[in-house]
Design a protein around this motif. Structure first.
Motif, PDB file in Angstrom:
ATOM      1  N   UNK A 162       2.039   9.955   0.526  1.00  0.00           N
ATOM      2  CA  UNK A 162       2.411   8.746   1.275  1.00  0.00           C
ATOM      3  C   UNK A 162       2.534   9.069   2.766  1.00  0.00           C
ATOM      4  N   UNK A 163       3.158  10.215   3.051  1.00  0.00           N
ATOM      5  CA  UNK A 163       3.318  10.612   4.457  1.00  0.00           C
ATOM      6  C   UNK A 163       1.957  10.846   5.112  1.00  0.00           C
ATOM      7  N   UNK A 164       1.066  11.483   4.373  1.00  0.00           N
ATOM      8  CA  UNK A 164      -0.282  11.729   4.913  1.00  0.00           C
ATOM      9  C   UNK A 164      -0.972  10.411   5.247  1.00  0.00           C
ATOM     10  N   UNK A 165      -0.775   9.448   4.351  1.00  0.00           N
ATOM     11  CA  UNK A 165      -1.400   8.130   4.540  1.00  0.00           C
ATOM     12  C   UNK A 165      -0.848   7.448   5.789  1.00  0.00           C
ATOM     13  N   UNK A 166       0.481   7.470   5.929  1.00  0.00           N
ATOM     14  CA  UNK A 166       1.095   6.830   7.095  1.00  0.00           C
ATOM     15  C   UNK A 166       0.592   7.510   8.372  1.00  0.00           C
ATOM     16  N   UNK A 167       0.607   8.840   8.361  1.00  0.00           N
ATOM     17  CA  UNK A 167       0.196   9.581   9.564  1.00  0.00           C
ATOM     18  C   UNK A 167      -1.263   9.280   9.937  1.00  0.00           C
ATOM     19  N   UNK A 168      -2.098   9.119   8.927  1.00  0.00           N
ATOM     20  CA  UNK A 168      -3.517   8.853   9.215  1.00  0.00           C
ATOM     21  C   UNK A 168      -3.740   7.406   9.645  1.00  0.00           C
ATOM     22  N   UNK A 178       0.832  -1.209   0.000  1.00  0.00           N
ATOM     23  CA  UNK A 178       0.000   0.000   0.000  1.00  0.00           C
ATOM     24  C   UNK A 178       0.866   1.257   0.000  1.00  0.00           C
ATOM     25  N   UNK A 179       1.982   1.232   0.727  1.00  0.00           N
ATOM     26  CA  UNK A 179       2.867   2.404   0.707  1.00  0.00           C
ATOM     27  C   UNK A 179       3.414   2.635  -0.701  1.00  0.00           C
ATOM     28  N   UNK A 180       3.677   1.531  -1.396  1.00  0.00           N
ATOM     29  CA  UNK A 180       4.223   1.666  -2.755  1.00  0.00           C
ATOM     30  C   UNK A 180       3.164   2.190  -3.738  1.00  0.00           C
ATOM     31  N   UNK A 181       1.887   2.085  -3.370  1.00  0.00           N
ATOM     32  CA  UNK A 181       0.814   2.540  -4.268  1.00  0.00           C
ATOM     33  C   UNK A 181       0.930   4.016  -4.628  1.00  0.00           C
ATOM     34  N   UNK A 182       1.606   4.789  -3.764  1.00  0.00           N
ATOM     35  CA  UNK A 182       1.702   6.221  -4.052  1.00  0.00           C
ATOM     36  C   UNK A 182       2.717   6.515  -5.140  1.00  0.00           C
ATOM     37  N   UNK A 183       3.387   5.456  -5.593  1.00  0.00           N
ATOM     38  CA  UNK A 183       4.351   5.643  -6.668  1.00  0.00           C
ATOM     39  C   UNK A 183       5.725   5.956  -6.119  1.00  0.00           C
ATOM     40  N   UNK A 184       6.726   5.967  -7.005  1.00  0.00           N
ATOM     41  CA  UNK A 184       8.106   6.175  -6.578  1.00  0.00           C
ATOM     42  C   UNK A 184       8.289   7.563  -5.970  1.00  0.00           C
ATOM     43  N   UNK A 185       9.394   7.741  -5.237  1.00  0.00           N
ATOM     44  CA  UNK A 185       9.670   9.074  -4.690  1.00  0.00           C
ATOM     45  C   UNK A 185       9.617  10.112  -5.811  1.00  0.00           C
ATOM     46  N   UNK A 186       9.193  11.331  -5.473  1.00  0.00           N
ATOM     47  CA  UNK A 186       8.989  12.354  -6.506  1.00  0.00           C
ATOM     48  C   UNK A 186      10.202  12.524  -7.417  1.00  0.00           C
TER      49      UNK A 186
END
Lengths: 260, 334
Positions: free
Chosen positions: B244-250, B213-221
């Motif tokens: 990705x950070x928002x997702x982890x934090x939530x 799921x973390x990888x779903x946000x795509x590669x680092x900008x």
């Protein structure tokens, strides 16, 4: 006035088994719109099954629930029409590796839909008020199911040579399974006697008229039927129901008593 | 269900370069983008903008349709009738999202048939998350909670996308996805109050899906091939790393409420950043899966191709019947 539990189970088992079968198309439909439509039909049937099992469970007591009735009864306890448990392919044994045939799916939904618009309509006048309420809701759904299936029977029958041949083969394969509709089971006879159930035999002419009209428009013919008459609603099924229930019930039975 | 499309190049897409011509149409387009206005189907747009959108929207639509398979895997075995009904309705919603999105992409001048052909030939991509298997009933809940949760993070900004039809489709998609996420989480809460076997099922599913799921946000900008142009055009609104950070934090507090352990020893609150730190994503595994070598890529695609091929005669019949109907009408009119 309360319907006999076996009568409710017959209606519920029909709904859950066909709901299970129609859902098998989810993600595999011939076109996205049909994928969505069949999921809808399936959902309606699962919804009907839940209401009917809940009613049956309330009347049975002893800790019965919609899920104990759907998941913890064996094949021989199921009272659905044999027609509804057949796989989506022509006449092959249950463990035959085979492809789903949309014509079989549609023709089955058509035969059953044509029956259920009549059954639910009659049951809206049932002496069992709870059953009458379920019938009123289910009737609206069954009208849509029949409409959807009949439209497709006509498209397939009138469409191409291949679709016509497949539709005719499906009619030929499934028609004799409809004979079971007209043989009243003891539960049906008991329900009719008390003004709760519908006398299926009295619906036959109307069903014939509905079916013949659509088959004629679809340029499909009705096969002569003789010999075997299925008895799913008496608990004697085809070879196919065991697989369907094995798949449907396996997880629930592996965790008896669990809440999901 | 989800798109990481901006970040996944496919063979059909040319590199999106900013092609500013002095032409008035181009100036009007750029001015509207700068003013945060909407581009509509009848408006002039640069070819690269159109191509980028077709790629992104069709990949998103394909993701919805392919995404029906892993969850559909559990419909027949759902352990209660209530859960079965919820799951059918959910998978049906994904089909509905596919339908809106194909329609939105059609406004850009490409047909559903063309888009499906690109999917079936392997030219077009879909979200790689669906190339992983659903191994237990808990996967259905975890996909709702985490996969749909990640999708929502990605998709909320798309409701403000510069292309009108896509933005409007996403408003409805997002509402339904939020509902799916809550349903998924609720299913897991019930299981976590259940037997040890049910709890173990949930933990196992979380462990298997978390990193995917973390990888779903795509590669680092910095490594994301389409991000910069997408941001410039208002197709993408927020960078991959920030989402990705928002997702982890939530998600971390939700995992605590649920009572599951997220499988990352480096996951901890960073007081200075006011965010959770997290470990390294296995990008080699991610790219291998994107490129076709994940556990289920072949099965997913082959299944879509088979459904389409097996359905050909049904579609042909519908067309033939419609043509015959028309001919009969014409004859009557004559």
């Amino acid at each position: 006035m309360n319907a006999p539990v076996d009568y409710l189970l017959h209606l519920a088992d029909n709904a859950v088994v066909l709901g299970q079968r129609n859902a098998e198309w989810c993600g595999h439909g011939p076109i996205l719109e049909e994928d969505i439509a069949l999921a809808n039909v399936s959902l309606d049937h699962i919804g009907q099954a839940r209401l009917l099992y809940q009613l049956a469970a309330a009347r049975m007591g002893g800790g019965a629930s919609e899920d104990s009735l759907a998941y913890f009864r064996d094949e021989t306890a199921f009272r659905n029409y044999t027609l509804l448990e057949l796989p989506h392919h022509g006449p092959l044994v249950g463990y035959a590796a085979s492809d789903r045939d949309y014509a079989v799916t549609i023709v089955r939904n058509f035969f059953y839909g044509a029956l259920m618009v009549l059954v639910w309509d009659a049951l809206t006048r049932s002496a069992d008020a709870d059953l009458a309420a379920i019938a009123a809701k289910s009737l609206k759904e069954a009208r849509y199911h029949l409409h959807h299936a009949a439209d497709w029977v006509v498209r397939l029958g009138d469409g191409t040579d291949e679709s016509h041949a497949r539709a005719q083969a499906a009619v030929d394969h499934l028609f004799r399974y409809t004979e079971e509709f007209w043989l009243p089971s003891p539960a049906e006879t008991e329900a009719v006697a008390s003004g709760i159930g519908v006398d299926v035999v009295s619906l036959r002419a109307a069903w014939d008229a509905l079916v013949d009209e659509t088959l004629a428009e679809a340029t499909l013919s009705r096969p002569a039927v003789r010999g075997y008459v299925p008895e799913g609603k008496l608990g004697r099924h085809s070879e196919h129901l065991g697989y369907l229930l094995g798949e449907m019930q396996g997880l629930a039975r592996a965790h008896p008593g669990a809440t999901w | 269900m989800y798109t990481q499309a901006m970040d996944i190049p496919d063979a059909a897409a040319k590199p999106a370069g900013v092609s500013r011509t002095p032409d008035a149409q181009d100036a009007a387009f750029e001015a509207r983008i700068d003013a945060d206005g909407r581009i509509e189907p009848q408006d002039w747009m640069p070819e690269a903008y159109r191509k980028t959108l077709v790629r992104q929207i069709s990949q998103h639509a394909h993701s919805e349709i392919v995404g029906m398979l892993p969850e559909g895997n559990w419909i027949s075995r759902a352990p209660s009738l209530k859960r079965k009904a919820i799951l059918i309705a959910k998978v049906q919603d994904e089909g509905g999202h596919g339908l809106y999105l194909y329609s939105a992409a059609e406004t850009l001048g490409t047909s559903r048939d063309q888009m499906l052909e690109a999917l079936h030939s392997g030219k077009a991509k879909y979200s790689s998350i669906f190339n992983y298997p659903t191994l237990s009933w808990a996967d259905v809940g975890v996909i709702g909670w985490l996969v749909d949760g990640a999708a929502i993070m990605n998709q909320i900004p798309l409701c403000r996308c510069s292309y009108g039809p896509y933005a409007r489709a996403m408003v409805r998609v997002c509402k339904e996805e939020s509902f799916h996420q809550r349903q998924g989480y609720e299913a897991l809460l019930v299981m976590m109050k259940g037997s040890d076997a049910q709890k173990a099922m949930v933990q196992d599913a979380v462990t298997r899906w978390w990193w995917k799921c973390l990888a779903m946000f795509g590669p680092p900008d910095a490594d994301s091939p389409h991000s910069a142009q997408g941001l410039r055009w208002g197709i993408k609104r927020i960078g991959n790393d920030e989402l990705r950070q928002k997702f982890v934090d939530a998600t971390v507090p939700q995992a605590e409420v649920l009572g599951v352990t997220l499988p990352d020893p480096d996951l901890k609150w960073n007081e200075a950043r006011q965010h959770y730190d997290y470990g390294q994503i296995d990008w080699a595994e991610f790219w291998a899966t994107v490129e076709g070598d994940g556990p289920c890529n072949r099965e997913r695609l082959a299944t879509r191709v088979k459904a389409h091929r097996d359905g050909q005669w049904v579609r042909d019949a519908a067309l033939a019947h419609a043509r015959k109907q028309q001919q009969r009408k014409n004859k009557e009119a004559a």
